[in-house]
Write a protein that holds these residues in place. Structure first.
Motif, mmCIF file in Angstrom:
data_model
loop_
_atom_site.group_PDB
_atom_site.id
_atom_site.type_symbol
_atom_site.label_atom_id
_atom_site.label_comp_id
_atom_site.label_asym_id
_atom_site.label_seq_id
_atom_site.Cartn_x
_atom_site.Cartn_y
_atom_site.Cartn_z
ATOM 1 N N LYS A 158 0.826 -1.208 0.000
ATOM 2 C CA LYS A 158 0.000 0.000 0.000
ATOM 3 C C LYS A 158 0.862 1.261 0.000
ATOM 4 C CE LYS A 158 -3.558 -0.130 2.849
ATOM 5 N NZ LYS A 158 -4.330 -0.411 4.089
ATOM 6 N N THR A 159 1.965 1.221 0.760
ATOM 7 C CA THR A 159 2.868 2.376 0.818
ATOM 8 C C THR A 159 3.519 2.620 -0.535
ATOM 9 O OG1 THR A 159 3.332 2.035 3.171
ATOM 10 C CG2 THR A 159 4.933 3.314 1.914
ATOM 11 N N PHE A 160 3.955 1.550 -1.197
ATOM 12 C CA PHE A 160 4.579 1.681 -2.516
ATOM 13 C C PHE A 160 3.618 2.342 -3.505
ATOM 14 C CE2 PHE A 160 5.140 0.133 -6.829
ATOM 15 C CZ PHE A 160 6.476 0.409 -7.069
ATOM 16 N N TYR A 161 2.389 1.859 -3.533
ATOM 17 C CA TYR A 161 1.422 2.422 -4.471
ATOM 18 C C TYR A 161 1.083 3.870 -4.137
ATOM 19 C CZ TYR A 161 0.514 -2.161 -6.631
ATOM 20 O OH TYR A 161 0.618 -3.345 -7.309
ATOM 21 N N ALA A 162 1.006 4.183 -2.843
ATOM 22 C CA ALA A 162 0.698 5.562 -2.442
ATOM 23 C C ALA A 162 1.837 6.497 -2.835
ATOM 24 C CB ALA A 162 0.454 5.623 -0.934
ATOM 25 N N GLU A 163 3.069 6.068 -2.576
ATOM 26 C CA GLU A 163 4.225 6.917 -2.896
ATOM 27 C C GLU A 163 4.389 7.128 -4.397
ATOM 28 O OE1 GLU A 163 7.495 4.973 -0.999
ATOM 29 O OE2 GLU A 163 7.072 5.871 0.978
ATOM 30 N N GLN A 189 -3.098 -1.454 -10.036
ATOM 31 C CA GLN A 189 -2.461 -2.216 -8.971
ATOM 32 C C GLN A 189 -2.663 -3.722 -9.202
ATOM 33 O OE1 GLN A 189 -4.068 -0.724 -5.279
ATOM 34 N NE2 GLN A 189 -3.492 1.391 -5.741
ATOM 35 N N LEU A 190 -1.857 -4.519 -8.513
ATOM 36 C CA LEU A 190 -1.950 -5.979 -8.663
ATOM 37 C C LEU A 190 -3.308 -6.484 -8.185
ATOM 38 C CD1 LEU A 190 -1.713 -7.653 -5.725
ATOM 39 C CD2 LEU A 190 0.606 -6.802 -5.849
ATOM 40 N N VAL A 247 -5.641 -10.333 -1.369
ATOM 41 C CA VAL A 247 -6.492 -10.019 -2.513
ATOM 42 C C VAL A 247 -6.834 -8.539 -2.517
ATOM 43 C CG1 VAL A 247 -8.602 -10.616 -3.755
ATOM 44 C CG2 VAL A 247 -7.472 -12.333 -2.327
ATOM 45 N N ASN A 248 -6.714 -7.927 -3.680
ATOM 46 C CA ASN A 248 -7.041 -6.520 -3.849
ATOM 47 C C ASN A 248 -8.418 -6.423 -4.499
ATOM 48 O OD1 ASN A 248 -7.012 -3.761 -4.161
ATOM 49 N ND2 ASN A 248 -5.434 -3.726 -5.746
ATOM 50 N N TYR A 249 -9.459 -6.262 -3.676
ATOM 51 C CA TYR A 249 -10.813 -6.091 -4.199
ATOM 52 C C TYR A 249 -10.983 -4.622 -4.567
ATOM 53 C CZ TYR A 249 -11.821 -10.775 -2.492
ATOM 54 O OH TYR A 249 -11.800 -12.141 -2.291
ATOM 55 N N LYS A 250 -10.913 -4.340 -5.841
ATOM 56 C CA LYS A 250 -10.853 -2.943 -6.292
ATOM 57 C C LYS A 250 -12.191 -2.223 -6.192
ATOM 58 C CE LYS A 250 -6.814 -4.039 -9.034
ATOM 59 N NZ LYS A 250 -6.170 -4.154 -10.356
ATOM 60 N N TYR A 251 -13.266 -2.996 -6.235
ATOM 61 C CA TYR A 251 -14.607 -2.423 -6.106
ATOM 62 C C TYR A 251 -15.454 -3.358 -5.260
ATOM 63 C CZ TYR A 251 -12.957 0.431 -9.968
ATOM 64 O OH TYR A 251 -12.216 1.274 -10.747
ATOM 65 N N ALA A 252 -16.329 -2.781 -4.440
ATOM 66 C CA ALA A 252 -17.124 -3.568 -3.501
ATOM 67 C C ALA A 252 -18.006 -4.590 -4.202
ATOM 68 C CB ALA A 252 -17.984 -2.643 -2.644
ATOM 69 N N ASP A 253 -18.494 -4.274 -5.406
ATOM 70 C CA ASP A 253 -19.404 -5.194 -6.075
ATOM 71 C C ASP A 253 -18.691 -6.396 -6.687
ATOM 72 O OD1 ASP A 253 -18.188 -3.600 -7.965
ATOM 73 O OD2 ASP A 253 -19.990 -3.212 -9.141
ATOM 74 N N LEU A 254 -17.356 -6.453 -6.564
ATOM 75 C CA LEU A 254 -16.602 -7.610 -7.029
ATOM 76 C C LEU A 254 -16.235 -8.553 -5.882
ATOM 77 C CD1 LEU A 254 -14.200 -5.927 -9.614
ATOM 78 C CD2 LEU A 254 -16.337 -7.158 -10.041
ATOM 79 N N GLY A 306 -10.849 -3.020 -1.239
ATOM 80 C CA GLY A 306 -9.522 -2.788 -0.689
ATOM 81 C C GLY A 306 -8.748 -4.079 -0.498
ATOM 82 N N TRP A 307 -7.745 -4.021 0.385
ATOM 83 C CA TRP A 307 -6.831 -5.145 0.594
ATOM 84 C C TRP A 307 -7.310 -6.040 1.719
ATOM 85 C CZ3 TRP A 307 -2.932 -5.693 -2.844
ATOM 86 C CH2 TRP A 307 -2.630 -4.574 -3.635
#
Length: 264
Positions: free
Chosen positions: A170-175, A183-184, A196-203, A217-218
């Motif tokens: 998360k820090t790497f992506y924020a920086e 993102q992965l 797992v990176n759930y990019k949207y709640a409906d997924l 989120g993560w």
């Protein structure tokens, strides 16, 4: 299906042993060690994505002129051109024929190795498929995701406290101001679980009392010794390179014993 899960547990032990053996068999040559480890993951994936799928490695091109970094394991859909050269390797790999990209990293405890894998992932996520592959889908954010290649990291270990690895990601992506879409998708930690990176709640696929905000989120899912089942499940539900006209059956074999046991 218990028998299927038992087979996958044996597969996990075999991969782990091959990773350990690689240090002996490839002693003195770091590239040989790396090759042995990649082959262990490629061989596993090949068993569950047999011909006419192809398993390859290398950089990926899209039709907009972009190229990714070289990735250790690529699942090529049957629609991918047969661009095999005289050495048995793909001379050209195109984004519209790639179902998923998997980078192999024995350990993510090293921040340097983790960040290298994240950089490689961004190069994959910057590619775009040209053709829509989802039928009857009208959610624009989902359509946008389907134009990208799913990106996985496969590892034997992370930091002792997995939250430390998640925080480094998360820090790497924020920086680097990396957009969520670039993102992965999944980090596999063998015999431990999946980040797992759930990019949207409906997924988010599981039953839970989470709010929509918590579903995006993560999340770390403790699949434990069934981590390979989790890996296959997430590959199976990823947005592939071609539209499916029938529902995939694999999840019913993977989740029959697991659905209620996954912490969510």
């Amino acid at each position: 299906m218990k028998e299927f899960l038992d087979v996958l547990k044996l597969e996990a032990s075999e991969i782990q042993n091959r990773f350990l053996r690689s240090s002996i068999e490839g002693k003195g040559t770091s590239q040989e060690v790396s090759d042995f480890r990649e082959h262990a993951v490629q061989d596993f994936v090949r068993r569950y994505y047999p011909f006419p799928y192809q398993i390859s490695k290398g950089g990926i091109y899209d039709s907009y002129g972009n190229r990714s970094d070289s990735i250790d394991c690529l699942i090529l859909h049957p629609n991918h051109p047969h661009t095999i050269n005289s050495h048995g390797k793909h001379s050209l790999i195109v984004a519209d024929g790639v179902d998923a990209a998997i980078e192999v990293k024995p350990s993510l405890a090293s921040k340097k190795e983790l960040e290298r894998a994240l950089i490689q992932g961004i190069s994959v996520k910057k590619l775009r498929r040209r053709i829509d592959t989802l039928l009857l889908e009208n959610r624009q954010h989902v359509l946008n995701l389907s134009k990208q290649i799913p990106y996985f990291i496969f590892s034997l270990e992370a930091k002792k406290d997995v939250k430390g690895t998640i925080n480094e990601i998360k820090t790497f992506y924020a920086e680097n101001q990396t957009a969520v879409i670039d993102q992965l998708d999944v980090v596999v930690i063998l015999n431990k679980g999946l980040i797992v990176n759930y990019k949207y709640a409906d997924l988010y696929p599981w039953k839970s009392n989470f709010t929509n905000e918590q579903k995006a989120g993560w999340l770390f899912e403790e699949w434990g010794e069934n981590s390979l089942a989790g890996f296959l499940y997430n590959l199976d539900r990823s947005f592939g390179a071609s539209a499916n006209i029938t529902e995939s059956y694999l999840k019913y074999y993977l989740l029959s014993q697991l659905y209620n046991s996954i912490p969510v």
